[in-house]
Design a protein around this motif. Structure first.
Motif, PDB file in Angstrom:
ATOM      1  N   PRO A 269       0.829  -1.212   0.000  1.00 20.85           N
ATOM      2  CA  PRO A 269       0.000   0.000   0.000  1.00 20.85           C
ATOM      3  C   PRO A 269       0.860   1.257   0.000  1.00 20.85           C
ATOM      4  CG  PRO A 269       0.083  -0.958   2.186  1.00 20.85           C
ATOM      5  CD  PRO A 269       0.775  -1.932   1.273  1.00 20.85           C
ATOM      6  N   LEU A 270       0.252   2.377  -0.348  1.00 25.04           N
ATOM      7  CA  LEU A 270       0.942   3.654  -0.234  1.00 25.04           C
ATOM      8  C   LEU A 270       1.171   3.965   1.240  1.00 25.04           C
ATOM      9  CD1 LEU A 270      -1.033   5.805  -2.853  1.00 25.04           C
ATOM     10  CD2 LEU A 270       0.998   4.388  -3.207  1.00 25.04           C
ATOM     11  N   ASP A 271       2.321   4.575   1.545  1.00 27.79           N
ATOM     12  CA  ASP A 271       2.660   4.990   2.908  1.00 27.79           C
ATOM     13  C   ASP A 271       2.731   6.505   2.967  1.00 27.79           C
ATOM     14  OD1 ASP A 271       2.872   2.404   3.849  1.00 27.79           O
ATOM     15  OD2 ASP A 271       5.031   2.287   3.475  1.00 27.79           O
ATOM     16  N   PHE A 272       2.221   7.067   4.067  1.00 32.19           N
ATOM     17  CA  PHE A 272       2.316   8.510   4.285  1.00 32.19           C
ATOM     18  C   PHE A 272       2.684   8.773   5.738  1.00 32.19           C
ATOM     19  CE2 PHE A 272      -0.702   8.057   0.776  1.00 32.19           C
ATOM     20  CZ  PHE A 272      -0.104   8.889  -0.170  1.00 32.19           C
ATOM     21  N   THR A 273       3.481   9.809   5.960  1.00 31.25           N
ATOM     22  CA  THR A 273       3.829  10.220   7.311  1.00 31.25           C
ATOM     23  C   THR A 273       2.757  11.186   7.806  1.00 31.25           C
ATOM     24  OG1 THR A 273       6.181   9.980   6.826  1.00 31.25           O
ATOM     25  CG2 THR A 273       5.588  11.272   8.776  1.00 31.25           C
ATOM     26  N   ILE A 274       1.980  10.739   8.789  1.00 23.17           N
ATOM     27  CA  ILE A 274       0.868  11.519   9.321  1.00 23.17           C
ATOM     28  C   ILE A 274       1.064  11.669  10.822  1.00 23.17           C
ATOM     29  CG2 ILE A 274      -1.642  11.641   9.613  1.00 23.17           C
ATOM     30  CD1 ILE A 274      -1.878   9.871   7.090  1.00 23.17           C
ATOM     31  N   ASP A 275       1.164  12.898  11.291  1.00 22.58           N
ATOM     32  CA  ASP A 275       1.380  13.187  12.715  1.00 22.58           C
ATOM     33  C   ASP A 275       2.592  12.427  13.252  1.00 22.58           C
ATOM     34  OD1 ASP A 275      -0.864  14.850  12.780  1.00 22.58           O
ATOM     35  OD2 ASP A 275      -2.205  13.177  13.245  1.00 22.58           O
ATOM     36  N   GLY A 276       3.661  12.384  12.459  1.00 27.92           N
ATOM     37  CA  GLY A 276       4.902  11.777  12.898  1.00 27.92           C
ATOM     38  C   GLY A 276       4.971  10.271  12.783  1.00 27.92           C
ATOM     39  N   ARG A 277       3.909   9.631  12.297  1.00 25.61           N
ATOM     40  CA  ARG A 277       3.883   8.184  12.146  1.00 25.61           C
ATOM     41  C   ARG A 277       3.658   7.823  10.682  1.00 25.61           C
ATOM     42  NH1 ARG A 277       0.045   8.994  15.918  1.00 25.61           N
ATOM     43  NH2 ARG A 277      -1.522   8.152  14.485  1.00 25.61           N
ATOM     44  N   VAL A 278       4.300   6.750  10.234  1.00 26.59           N
ATOM     45  CA  VAL A 278       4.072   6.261   8.874  1.00 26.59           C
ATOM     46  C   VAL A 278       2.837   5.364   8.890  1.00 26.59           C
ATOM     47  CG1 VAL A 278       4.995   4.916   6.964  1.00 26.59           C
ATOM     48  CG2 VAL A 278       6.510   6.393   8.288  1.00 26.59           C
ATOM     49  N   GLU A 279       1.847   5.741   8.100  1.00 27.42           N
ATOM     50  CA  GLU A 279       0.592   4.995   8.061  1.00 27.42           C
ATOM     51  C   GLU A 279       0.340   4.472   6.656  1.00 27.42           C
ATOM     52  OE1 GLU A 279      -2.709   7.095   9.679  1.00 27.42           O
ATOM     53  OE2 GLU A 279      -1.652   7.686  11.532  1.00 27.42           O
ATOM     54  N   GLU A 280      -0.143   3.242   6.584  1.00 29.89           N
ATOM     55  CA  GLU A 280      -0.478   2.639   5.301  1.00 29.89           C
ATOM     56  C   GLU A 280      -1.838   3.142   4.822  1.00 29.89           C
ATOM     57  OE1 GLU A 280      -0.333  -1.563   5.771  1.00 29.89           O
ATOM     58  OE2 GLU A 280       1.863  -1.641   5.799  1.00 29.89           O
ATOM     59  N   THR A 281      -1.905   3.428   3.527  1.00 36.37           N
ATOM     60  CA  THR A 281      -3.147   3.923   2.937  1.00 36.37           C
ATOM     61  C   THR A 281      -3.448   3.103   1.691  1.00 36.37           C
ATOM     62  OG1 THR A 281      -2.626   6.158   3.733  1.00 36.37           O
ATOM     63  CG2 THR A 281      -4.349   5.958   2.048  1.00 36.37           C
ATOM     64  N   PRO A 282      -4.153   1.997   1.835  1.00 34.54           N
ATOM     65  CA  PRO A 282      -4.483   1.192   0.653  1.00 34.54           C
ATOM     66  C   PRO A 282      -5.512   1.903  -0.219  1.00 34.54           C
ATOM     67  CG  PRO A 282      -5.552   0.289   2.608  1.00 34.54           C
ATOM     68  CD  PRO A 282      -4.676   1.407   3.086  1.00 34.54           C
TER      69      PRO A 282
ATOM     70  N   ASP B  22       5.482  12.771   2.757  1.00 39.96           N
ATOM     71  CA  ASP B  22       6.380  11.746   2.223  1.00 39.96           C
ATOM     72  C   ASP B  22       6.690  10.680   3.281  1.00 39.96           C
ATOM     73  OD1 ASP B  22       6.577  12.882  -0.264  1.00 39.96           O
ATOM     74  OD2 ASP B  22       8.506  13.859   0.102  1.00 39.96           O
ATOM     75  N   PRO B  23       6.749   9.396   2.880  1.00 36.13           N
ATOM     76  CA  PRO B  23       7.137   8.346   3.837  1.00 36.13           C
ATOM     77  C   PRO B  23       8.637   8.354   4.080  1.00 36.13           C
ATOM     78  CG  PRO B  23       6.748   7.412   1.673  1.00 36.13           C
ATOM     79  CD  PRO B  23       6.395   8.868   1.561  1.00 36.13           C
ATOM     80  N   GLU B  24       9.099   7.370   4.843  1.00 34.72           N
ATOM     81  CA  GLU B  24      10.519   7.296   5.175  1.00 34.72           C
ATOM     82  C   GLU B  24      11.354   7.002   3.917  1.00 34.72           C
ATOM     83  OE1 GLU B  24      10.656   4.235   8.088  1.00 34.72           O
ATOM     84  OE2 GLU B  24      10.103   5.577   9.748  1.00 34.72           O
TER      85      GLU B  24
END
Length: 312
Positions: free
Chosen positions: A202-215, A264-266
């Motif tokens: 899945p796509l990853d995004f950095t949200i509120d300091g955490r990397v979250e998966e967004t399928p 942006d993710p890591e």
């Protein structure tokens, strides 16, 4: 019996767990491999290998002899390298495996200079996004991205790419430009799935300091990095890429548009890796050092310098 050749043959059978695989790796007839191991066992007066219909395993004595022989064979190779001056001019075949995109866009263009600099080295270059088993497939070293989870490998970091989210102008014209990851409802992605497991990434995004998966839903997927990028360029969905040279070129000429930059993710790390328990021959060490220098130039943002391309 040639004791050194018999030890080398035994070590390859033990490493691969198979007489036939060892014969293939050593480019020898199966009968020769079996004969050498039998002669070694007769010479030592012990059974080194336990043979079954499915697999060959080490006996207790074989385990001890394998560990000892690996150290001794490594020392012999090192002495030969030094006495023959091969540290400066190594010889022999090396098997390397790299991601398909890296093989096509980074390694292949620079490899002619490496071979010119080291005429005694022959390179067999595997190029795919399929993870290989270095031991079972007799691969000397690999270049791979992502976190290193296998403790049996030595991993030297080549660098890391920022990961960016992109879409084509045609896609954004049809679906609109999302203002945040939370605004992705109604959008779709190009699916990149693992060549090993088949699992979608899945796509990853950095949200509120955490990397979250967004399928996201998708209409098409692939397990090849170049094909993945091409599908995104054709407007079939949103994609995420390490920002390599070919991706930056697509951004520069307008085939891709960067979106959601604030999330942006890591970064995506890249490593050159080789087995921890295998002696690193002069030829493999030379290739590893060359790859380190080559990617140092790549991560500085420019084409490899003439000296790196030439293997110096």
């Amino acid at each position: 019996m040639d004791l050194i050749k018999a030890m080398q043959t035994f070590a390859k059978v033990a490493e691969l767990g198979s007489f036939s695989r060892a014969a293939e790796a050593l480019d020898l007839p199966n009968a020769t491999v079996s004969q050498r191991v039998s002669q070694l066992e007769e010479h030592l007066g012990v059974k080194l290998l336990v043979r079954s219909t499915r697999r060959v395993s080490l006996s207790d004595e074989g385990t001890a002899y394998f560990d000892w022989s690996q150290r001794l064979l490594g020392e012999i190779t090192e002495v030969e390298d030094r006495l023959r001056g091969r540290v400066g001019s190594p010889r022999g075949r090396i098997r390397v495996d790299v991601p398909a995109s890296a093989g096509r866009h980074v390694i292949a263009p620079a490899l002619p200079g490496f071979l010119e600099r080291y005429p005694g080295i022959t390179v067999e270059l595997g190029s795919s996004d399929r993870p290989v088993d270095l031991i079972l497939e007799s691969v000397d070293c690999v270049i791979r991205g992502g976190n290193v989870l296998d403790e049996s490998l030595v991993a030297r970091k080549l660098g890391e790419f920022p990961v960016i989210t992109c879409a084509s102008p045609a896609y954004l014209g049809r679906f609109g430009t999302p203002a945040s990851p939370q605004a992705l409802e109604g959008h779709r992605a190009v699916n990149f799935f693992s060549a090993k497991t088949g699992k979608a990434m899945p796509l990853d995004f950095t949200i509120d300091g955490r990397v979250e998966e967004t399928p996201l839903p998708h209409r098409v997927g692939t397990n090849d990095a170049d094909t993945y990028r091409a599908l995104v360029v054709e407007g079939l969905g949103i994609g995420q890429f390490p920002s390599s040279g070919v991706v930056l070129d697509a951004l520069a000429d307008g085939r891709l548009v960067r979106i959601l930059e604030a999330w942006d993710p890591e970064p995506f790390p890249l490593f050159v890796m080789y087995p921890r328990n295998r002696h690193l021959s002069a030829r493999v060490r030379t290739f590893v050092d060359w790859a380190m220098a080559l990617y140092a130039e790549v991560f500085r943002g420019g084409p490899p310098s003439a000296s790196v391309v030439a293997g110096r």
